[in-house]
Design a protein around this motif. Structure first.
Motif, PDB file in Angstrom:
ATOM      1  N   THR A  25       0.835  -1.214   0.000  1.00  0.00           N
ATOM      2  CA  THR A  25       0.000   0.000   0.000  1.00  0.00           C
ATOM      3  C   THR A  25       0.862   1.253   0.000  1.00  0.00           C
ATOM      4  N   THR A  26       0.532   2.164  -0.929  1.00  0.00           N
ATOM      5  CA  THR A  26       1.235   3.444  -1.048  1.00  0.00           C
ATOM      6  C   THR A  26       0.203   4.562  -1.123  1.00  0.00           C
ATOM      7  N   VAL A  27       0.453   5.671  -0.427  1.00  0.00           N
ATOM      8  CA  VAL A  27      -0.452   6.820  -0.481  1.00  0.00           C
ATOM      9  C   VAL A  27       0.306   8.033  -1.019  1.00  0.00           C
ATOM     10  N   THR A  28      -0.452   8.920  -1.664  1.00  0.00           N
ATOM     11  CA  THR A  28       0.160  10.102  -2.286  1.00  0.00           C
ATOM     12  C   THR A  28      -0.509  11.406  -1.852  1.00  0.00           C
ATOM     13  N   SER A  29      -1.450  11.331  -0.934  1.00  0.00           N
ATOM     14  CA  SER A  29      -2.075  12.531  -0.378  1.00  0.00           C
ATOM     15  C   SER A  29      -2.663  12.173   0.980  1.00  0.00           C
ATOM     16  N   ALA A  30      -2.999  13.196   1.760  1.00  0.00           N
ATOM     17  CA  ALA A  30      -3.556  12.956   3.094  1.00  0.00           C
ATOM     18  C   ALA A  30      -4.484  14.095   3.468  1.00  0.00           C
ATOM     19  N   ASP A  31      -5.547  13.754   4.203  1.00  0.00           N
ATOM     20  CA  ASP A  31      -6.473  14.792   4.657  1.00  0.00           C
ATOM     21  C   ASP A  31      -7.265  14.285   5.852  1.00  0.00           C
ATOM     22  N   THR A  32      -7.786  15.254   6.631  1.00  0.00           N
ATOM     23  CA  THR A  32      -8.656  14.933   7.762  1.00  0.00           C
ATOM     24  C   THR A  32     -10.130  14.996   7.370  1.00  0.00           C
ATOM     25  N   ASP A  33     -10.411  15.483   6.177  1.00  0.00           N
ATOM     26  CA  ASP A  33     -11.786  15.659   5.704  1.00  0.00           C
ATOM     27  C   ASP A  33     -12.104  14.572   4.686  1.00  0.00           C
ATOM     28  N   SER A  34     -13.001  13.666   5.014  1.00  0.00           N
ATOM     29  CA  SER A  34     -13.329  12.555   4.114  1.00  0.00           C
ATOM     30  C   SER A  34     -13.915  13.039   2.795  1.00  0.00           C
ATOM     31  N   ARG A  35     -14.452  14.265   2.781  1.00  0.00           N
ATOM     32  CA  ARG A  35     -15.051  14.810   1.553  1.00  0.00           C
ATOM     33  C   ARG A  35     -14.006  15.324   0.568  1.00  0.00           C
ATOM     34  N   GLN A  36     -12.777  15.517   1.041  1.00  0.00           N
ATOM     35  CA  GLN A  36     -11.721  16.066   0.191  1.00  0.00           C
ATOM     36  C   GLN A  36     -10.778  14.996  -0.348  1.00  0.00           C
ATOM     37  N   LEU A  37     -11.027  13.753  -0.059  1.00  0.00           N
ATOM     38  CA  LEU A  37     -10.097  12.687  -0.425  1.00  0.00           C
ATOM     39  C   LEU A  37     -10.156  12.356  -1.910  1.00  0.00           C
ATOM     40  N   VAL A  38      -9.034  11.900  -2.415  1.00  0.00           N
ATOM     41  CA  VAL A  38      -8.906  11.428  -3.796  1.00  0.00           C
ATOM     42  C   VAL A  38      -8.330  10.014  -3.729  1.00  0.00           C
ATOM     43  N   PRO A  39      -8.324   9.300  -4.840  1.00  0.00           N
ATOM     44  CA  PRO A  39      -7.753   7.950  -4.809  1.00  0.00           C
ATOM     45  C   PRO A  39      -6.317   7.930  -4.268  1.00  0.00           C
ATOM     46  N   ILE A  57     -14.897   6.807   8.460  1.00  0.00           N
ATOM     47  CA  ILE A  57     -13.930   5.934   7.801  1.00  0.00           C
ATOM     48  C   ILE A  57     -14.542   5.212   6.603  1.00  0.00           C
ATOM     49  N   THR A  58     -15.757   4.763   6.717  1.00  0.00           N
ATOM     50  CA  THR A  58     -16.419   4.092   5.591  1.00  0.00           C
ATOM     51  C   THR A  58     -16.529   5.030   4.395  1.00  0.00           C
ATOM     52  N   ALA A  59     -16.946   6.269   4.660  1.00  0.00           N
ATOM     53  CA  ALA A  59     -17.049   7.250   3.571  1.00  0.00           C
ATOM     54  C   ALA A  59     -15.679   7.563   2.992  1.00  0.00           C
ATOM     55  N   ALA A  60     -14.665   7.621   3.848  1.00  0.00           N
ATOM     56  CA  ALA A  60     -13.304   7.906   3.385  1.00  0.00           C
ATOM     57  C   ALA A  60     -12.806   6.804   2.453  1.00  0.00           C
ATOM     58  N   ARG A  61     -13.044   5.572   2.816  1.00  0.00           N
ATOM     59  CA  ARG A  61     -12.594   4.464   1.971  1.00  0.00           C
ATOM     60  C   ARG A  61     -13.338   4.470   0.636  1.00  0.00           C
ATOM     61  N   ALA A  62     -14.609   4.807   0.664  1.00  0.00           N
ATOM     62  CA  ALA A  62     -15.379   4.885  -0.576  1.00  0.00           C
ATOM     63  C   ALA A  62     -14.860   5.989  -1.483  1.00  0.00           C
ATOM     64  N   ALA A  63     -14.301   7.053  -0.864  1.00  0.00           N
ATOM     65  CA  ALA A  63     -13.780   8.188  -1.636  1.00  0.00           C
ATOM     66  C   ALA A  63     -12.385   7.934  -2.191  1.00  0.00           C
ATOM     67  N   GLY A  64     -11.729   6.857  -1.740  1.00  0.00           N
ATOM     68  CA  GLY A  64     -10.417   6.546  -2.294  1.00  0.00           C
ATOM     69  C   GLY A  64      -9.309   6.369  -1.290  1.00  0.00           C
ATOM     70  N   ALA A  65      -9.624   6.441   0.009  1.00  0.00           N
ATOM     71  CA  ALA A  65      -8.586   6.250   1.019  1.00  0.00           C
ATOM     72  C   ALA A  65      -8.089   4.803   0.988  1.00  0.00           C
ATOM     73  N   GLN A  66      -6.784   4.649   0.858  1.00  0.00           N
ATOM     74  CA  GLN A  66      -6.177   3.321   0.864  1.00  0.00           C
ATOM     75  C   GLN A  66      -5.702   2.922   2.253  1.00  0.00           C
ATOM     76  N   LEU A  67      -5.551   3.924   3.130  1.00  0.00           N
ATOM     77  CA  LEU A  67      -5.009   3.677   4.462  1.00  0.00           C
ATOM     78  C   LEU A  67      -5.607   4.704   5.422  1.00  0.00           C
ATOM     79  N   ILE A  68      -5.783   4.290   6.681  1.00  0.00           N
ATOM     80  CA  ILE A  68      -6.347   5.164   7.702  1.00  0.00           C
ATOM     81  C   ILE A  68      -5.305   5.375   8.797  1.00  0.00           C
ATOM     82  N   LEU A  69      -5.189   6.596   9.273  1.00  0.00           N
ATOM     83  CA  LEU A  69      -4.423   6.890  10.481  1.00  0.00           C
ATOM     84  C   LEU A  69      -5.450   7.075  11.585  1.00  0.00           C
TER      85      LEU A  69
END
Length: 493
Positions: A25-39, A57-69
């Motif tokens: 798993t690799t990530v290329t962006s980060a945010d605290t707002d699930s509405r602003q996430l990209v793949p 978290i469910t909404a974040a994953r649907a928006a493209g989050a590959q990993l959660i902090l």
């Protein structure tokens, strides 16, 4: 954001990976707002004052989050464990991750970090500096007023390996706050603008504010550079806190240049008819050229005489970062309002001008904005309106400062005052006591009431200035005033 693998995030934050994390798993962006996430995002689940990010978290994953902090393990709708790095405190972990990212960027290439603090003017100075530095290389600066324990890391998350200049705001509302932020990212250049009454309630005294603001200077390495306001006594005193070996560059908009080495000075400072700052930009120092001492005439497209000092601070920081004075003077006319609700001018089709400075307010910034409004009215002969909400976080000085502001407004000959909200009542009282009366001054309880009053009484040619503390949400009124019809609205069916 630089590309990060899951194990690097765990290493940076001292967290542990859940069993569901794919090692690739690799990530290329980060945010605290699930509405602003990209793949391919990292979603940071924080516990806030109102909401808990773990609930999204469910909404974040649907928006493209590959990993959660996150601070605890969670499961998806099928009962599977969400892929996450588990830490004790997500906000602290954000800072740790931001520190790790800056170190990786510094290892890769030359990167200059400029930190800015002050009671007034941080965002305007940051925007001006970003404009100057962007002319010379890839520059990252905060969105809006990202300047705290959450905003600072979010700014750093937008930097990549090619970032040449990283500009960060550092805000504070208690002792030690700035030190905490400089532990996340240590500036190469530290800029201190002013020491004023913002957050006076939580600090307890002006001296405590000065102590905290000066922590940004103490954080410099011996080869660092402090940029200090020679016109502010509390800031000037911070020169004694500059580490041995570090350099100090001063800036001043005083009528006469102070006796300072390495001084950036605004000679013949004035404003245009539209209140845009103009001055002769001079650099006075043993390393200055004859051209630097003679100066260069500049005009910026910010609004208000008070921005002269912010422009000087930005120019001094740019000089510290390696730009020459000629380049700074050439780029300065490109500087204008960038962040929302900060002396942003809108000339409406119906002839009304809105000056939106509604992001925040304290006594110093209120007076500066009202002086600009008064000058605009005087220069153009147009009627002036001040739509003012309360200044928050003033503690036991709340009533006194609002009364004084009301008195100041009358002395500036502002034509119309509308005070919004019960907490600003003392401002209304101050204006009435100073001699404002009749329909020159009104007190309303809400943004809607203020809008309706302006609908009934605003006329083409009026200049309407809107300002109040962020928590009053007066910026919502400013948004309506810039977009909705006013003149003739009552006659509409």
């Amino acid at each position: 954001m630089i590309e990060l693998k899951a194990h690097q995030i765990a290493e940076a934050t001292g967290g542990r990976l859940t069993s569901s994390v794919d090692v690739t798993t690799t990530v290329t962006s980060a945010d605290t707002d699930s509405r602003q996430l990209v793949p391919n995002s990292l979603y940071i689940a924080r516990r806030g004052e109102v909401t808990d990010g773990h609930n999204f978290i469910t909404a974040a994953r649907a928006a493209g989050a590959q990993l959660i902090l996150a601070e605890r393990e969670t499961t998806d709708q099928h009962g599977g464990v969400d892929p996450a790095v588990i830490v004790d405190d997500s906000t602290v972990a954000m800072g740790d991750l931001a520190h790790y990212i800056v170190e990786k960027i510094r290892e890769h290439s030359e990167t200059t970090v400029i930190g800015i603090t002050g009671s007034v003017g941080k965002t305007s100075t940051k925007d001006a500096l970003a404009t100057l530095l962007s002319s010379q290389g890839p520059t990252v600066a905060p969105r809006g007023s990202y300047n705290g324990e959450t905003g600072l890391p979010l700014t750093i998350f937008t930097a990549d390996l090619e970032t040449r200049f990283l500009v960060v705001e550092m805000g504070a509302d208690r002792l030690g706050n700035i030190s905490e932020l400089t532990n996340i990212v240590r500036p190469d250049i530290s800029v201190v603008l002013t020491v004023g009454t913002a957050h006076a309630q939580s600090f307890g005294s002006l001296e405590n504010i000065a102590i905290t603001k000066g922590e940004i200077v103490e954080a410099l390495e011996p080869n660092g550079i402090a940029v200090l306001n020679a016109d502010d006594i509390k800031v000037a005193e911070m020169a004694t806190r500059v580490p041995s070996g570090a350099k100090t560059i001063w800036f001043s908009a005083a009528s006469l240049p102070p006796e300072r080495q390495h001084l950036l000075y605004a000679a013949d400072a004035a404003t245009t008819e539209n209140e845009n700052p103009r001055f002769n930009l001079q650099y006075l120092g043993d390393d200055a050229t004859d051209e630097d001492r003679m100066g260069r005439d500049v005009t910026a497209h910010m609004i208000g005489e008070h921005h002269t000092s912010n422009l000087l601070a930005a120019a001094a920081a740019a000089l510290a970062a390696g730009l020459d004075l000629e380049t700074i003077a050439e780029v300065m006319p490109e500087i204008g309002p960038t962040s929302a609700h900060r002396m942003a001018r809108t000339d409406r089709a119906d002839g009304i001008t809105i000056i939106d400075d509604a992001y925040n307010a304290n006594p110093e910034s209120m007076r500066a904005g009202l002086k600009t409004l008064a000058m605009l009215g005087r220069n153009t002969g147009r009627r002036t309106w001040a739509i003012l909400g309360p200044m928050l976080e003033l503690g036991d000085q709340h009533a006194k400062e609002h009364i004084l502001l009301g008195e100041t407004l009358v002395r500036l000959n502002i034509d119309q005052l509308v005070v919004v909200g019960t907490e600003a009542r003392a401002l209304y009282t101050g204006a009435v006591n100073e001699g404002s009366w009749g329909d020159e001054v009104d007190h309303v309880l809400s943004n809607d009431e203020a809008f309706e009053l302006l609908t009934e009484r605003a006329q083409p040619g009026d200049i309407i200035f809107v300002k109040g503390s962020n928590g009053t949400r007066l910026w919502e009124l400013a948004d309506r005033l810039t977009t909705e019809n006013l003149v003739g609205r009552k006659e509409m069916p």
